[in-house]
Design an enzyme around this catalytic site. Sequence first.
Site, PDB file in Angstrom:
ATOM      1  N   LYS A   1       0.859  -1.189   0.000  1.00 46.60           N
ATOM      2  CA  LYS A   1       0.000   0.000   0.000  1.00 46.60           C
ATOM      3  C   LYS A   1       0.892   1.234   0.000  1.00 46.60           C
ATOM      4  O   LYS A   1       1.376   1.676   1.038  1.00 46.60           O
ATOM      5  CB  LYS A   1      -0.931   0.033   1.223  1.00 46.60           C
TER       6      LYS A   1
ATOM      7  N   CYS B   1      13.892  11.143   7.238  1.00 40.88           N
ATOM      8  CA  CYS B   1      13.773  10.692   8.633  1.00 40.88           C
ATOM      9  C   CYS B   1      15.103  10.791   9.367  1.00 40.88           C
ATOM     10  O   CYS B   1      15.141  11.012  10.566  1.00 40.88           O
ATOM     11  CB  CYS B   1      13.241   9.263   8.666  1.00 40.88           C
TER      12      CYS B   1
HETATM   13  P1  NAD Z   1       2.428   8.748   7.548  1.00 42.54           P
HETATM   14  O1  NAD Z   1       2.621   7.996   8.810  1.00 42.54           O
HETATM   15  O2  NAD Z   1       1.430   9.826   7.528  1.00 42.54           O
HETATM   16  O3  NAD Z   1       2.035   7.750   6.367  1.00 42.54           O
HETATM   17  C1  NAD Z   1       2.865   6.654   6.002  1.00 42.54           C
HETATM   18  C2  NAD Z   1       2.018   5.604   5.310  1.00 42.54           C
HETATM   19  O4  NAD Z   1       1.124   5.029   6.252  1.00 42.54           O
HETATM   20  C3  NAD Z   1       1.132   6.138   4.186  1.00 42.54           C
HETATM   21  O5  NAD Z   1       1.070   5.157   3.179  1.00 42.54           O
HETATM   22  C4  NAD Z   1      -0.211   6.309   4.870  1.00 42.54           C
HETATM   23  O6  NAD Z   1      -1.292   6.249   3.960  1.00 42.54           O
HETATM   24  C5  NAD Z   1      -0.216   5.120   5.811  1.00 42.54           C
HETATM   25  N1  NAD Z   1      -1.008   5.235   7.027  1.00 42.54           N
HETATM   26  C6  NAD Z   1      -1.156   6.297   7.836  1.00 42.54           C
HETATM   27  N2  NAD Z   1      -1.910   5.971   8.911  1.00 42.54           N
HETATM   28  C7  NAD Z   1      -2.227   4.661   8.782  1.00 42.54           C
HETATM   29  C8  NAD Z   1      -2.964   3.736   9.574  1.00 42.54           C
HETATM   30  N3  NAD Z   1      -3.533   4.099  10.723  1.00 42.54           N
HETATM   31  N4  NAD Z   1      -3.072   2.460   9.138  1.00 42.54           N
HETATM   32  C9  NAD Z   1      -2.481   2.066   7.991  1.00 42.54           C
HETATM   33  N5  NAD Z   1      -1.785   2.899   7.184  1.00 42.54           N
HETATM   34  C10 NAD Z   1      -1.655   4.181   7.580  1.00 42.54           C
HETATM   35  O7  NAD Z   1       3.892   9.277   7.138  1.00 42.54           O
HETATM   36  P2  NAD Z   1       4.295  10.166   5.883  1.00 42.54           P
HETATM   37  O8  NAD Z   1       3.910  11.585   6.155  1.00 42.54           O
HETATM   38  O9  NAD Z   1       3.859   9.520   4.623  1.00 42.54           O
HETATM   39  O10 NAD Z   1       5.899  10.026   5.930  1.00 42.54           O
HETATM   40  C11 NAD Z   1       6.707  10.813   6.717  1.00 42.54           C
HETATM   41  C12 NAD Z   1       7.093  10.087   7.990  1.00 42.54           C
HETATM   42  O11 NAD Z   1       7.774   8.875   7.675  1.00 42.54           O
HETATM   43  C13 NAD Z   1       8.074  10.877   8.843  1.00 42.54           C
HETATM   44  O12 NAD Z   1       7.716  10.769  10.203  1.00 42.54           O
HETATM   45  C14 NAD Z   1       9.407  10.181   8.585  1.00 42.54           C
HETATM   46  O13 NAD Z   1      10.354  10.352   9.617  1.00 42.54           O
HETATM   47  C15 NAD Z   1       8.971   8.764   8.441  1.00 42.54           C
HETATM   48  N6  NAD Z   1       9.991   7.979   7.708  1.00 42.54           N
HETATM   49  C16 NAD Z   1      10.756   7.074   8.393  1.00 42.54           C
HETATM   50  C17 NAD Z   1      11.736   6.353   7.726  1.00 42.54           C
HETATM   51  C18 NAD Z   1      12.565   5.335   8.447  1.00 42.54           C
HETATM   52  O14 NAD Z   1      13.108   4.463   7.771  1.00 42.54           O
HETATM   53  N7  NAD Z   1      12.679   5.381   9.764  1.00 42.54           N
HETATM   54  C19 NAD Z   1      11.937   6.546   6.354  1.00 42.54           C
HETATM   55  C20 NAD Z   1      11.144   7.471   5.687  1.00 42.54           C
HETATM   56  C21 NAD Z   1      10.167   8.189   6.379  1.00 42.54           C
END
Ligand code: NAD
Length: 495
Positions: free
Chosen positions: A185, A294
């Site tokens: 997804k 991140c």
């Molecule tokens: P987000 O958490 O808003 O969304 C990430 C994904 O999860 C999306 O596909 C979203 O549709 C889905 N999602 C959100 N809530 C959900 C739920 N309750 N159930 C199932 N799916 C759900 O994050 P974002 O804004 O897309 O990305 C940025 C974040 O990602 C930042 O906090 C960043 O630090 C983190 N990140 C971490 C890493 C790592 O490897 N540690 C790498 C890249 C980004």
Amino acid sequence: MHAPPSRAQLIEHRALFIDGQWTEPSGADVIEVVSPVTEQVVGRVPHATPDDMDRAVAAARRAFDDGPWPRLPLADRIEVVTRVRDALAARREEIAELVTLQNGSPITWSRAGQAMSAVAAFSTTLAAAADLRLEEERQGLGGPVLVRRAPVGVVAAITPWNVPQLTLAAKLAPGLLAGCTFVIKPSPETPLDAFLLAEICAEAGLPDGVVNVVPAGRESGAHLVAHPGVDKVAFTGSVAAGKSIMAAAAQNLTRVSLELGGKSAALILEDADVSAAVRTIVSGTCAANSGQACVALTRVLAPAPRYDEVAAALSDAFARLNVGDPADERTAVGPMVTWRQRQRVLDYIRIGRDEGATVLTGGSVPADLDTGWFVQPTLFGDVTNDMRIAREEIFGPVVCLIRYDDEDEAVRIANDSAFGLSGAVFTTDVDRGMRIARRIRTGTLTVNGFRLDLAAPFGGFKQSGIGREFGAEGLAGYFEYQSVALPKTPATITD
Ligand code: NAD
């Protein structure tokens, strides 16, 4: 040769990739991908409904329970996954351009950090798999025991918009090699490169149902996470989403790996080469995916006697960064991914001012860019570690400069965070740098640099996540151990 995706030309997919087929979605909703540069729609894909998620899970379940993939010898899976890696490498420019089109990642960063990093993630995982034995016989207490690594099962891979291909590769490479099947997804901001990956997987000869691609927002994502047919959720995204995913997964004791946010510290020691440190910090902050990374080094810790020198050098370097069109190779900082994300960054800049921090450079939107969601690279001085701008992940080109008096205080500040993802120590005494690195509670760290090494385990301490990706440790997350106590006659080891 491929034609580069043009912002004027709409990229449209009308079907979802389920069970090896391009399949009609069950609903009429679509996801519109909007260019963060032109603010115009550049792509359109179906929005998968919970029903589509059910179909995708059923296909992945069949492929896992009855299909050939988990039962193939590891060497055969290595062959197919190598074809996926090679196709990704061959189409790397197309992937880089597609990612830039969707999320505004500067093209030079997209080539290295998005496309080639995804290829590298496949390569390092393939290398780790080559050394793996799936079954080994040990002498137990009461006789021989066969210890098996069995694939964990159906994996729901949920990925963010900031590094969509790399975060997908980090899950797909180890999971496929282990024998798992996938429901992917992607984030609604960046579904287009996931469709390209679906094409690659189909062409590489993965059996039907092994990889399914169903882009959707949170609601359908939450349905997928809670699905009893899913054995593991491999998630990259925000801490808030990670927490609700872990809570939902607890209902079925579904396995989770969580790669979450960060607020990492760069410790500049008093003996450091400040200009080299500043160059690295620029590449690890505002110039790292426009600050939407991140692992960004968003808290810079400067020793009091050299604070002014660091402040001046960093301000100067940030002010010189080219902000603009991410398709232009001279651009260092592109737009924020969405209007909402830019608003969030601007809100934090206001919060920082209200908290009493000083804007040393930036602090606004660039005057010459009235279309697109740009923010000036911004350096806050006089930050204390209790301010919200020092504690919360901003996810934009905003960096906090914090003064410290001695080494112990620097380590204490670095560790005084809910996060624990990355970090850096700058010093001319590498042994001292190593001593400090051992005291910092983060999953990765660099001495005199900013390097995320895809051959080594990557992941977070504390609220930055659970589990590790890449290399041998990344592979381990896609296996369950099974111990078969054997009769005293020798057994046949199959792999
Ligand atoms: P987000 O958490 O808003 O969304 C990430 C994904 O999860 C999306 O596909 C979203 O549709 C889905 N999602 C959100 N809530 C959900 C739920 N309750 N159930 C199932 N799916 C759900 O994050 P974002 O804004 O897309 O990305 C940025 C974040 O990602 C930042 O906090 C960043 O630090 C983190 N990140 C971490 C890493 C790592 O490897 N540690 C790498 C890249 C980004």
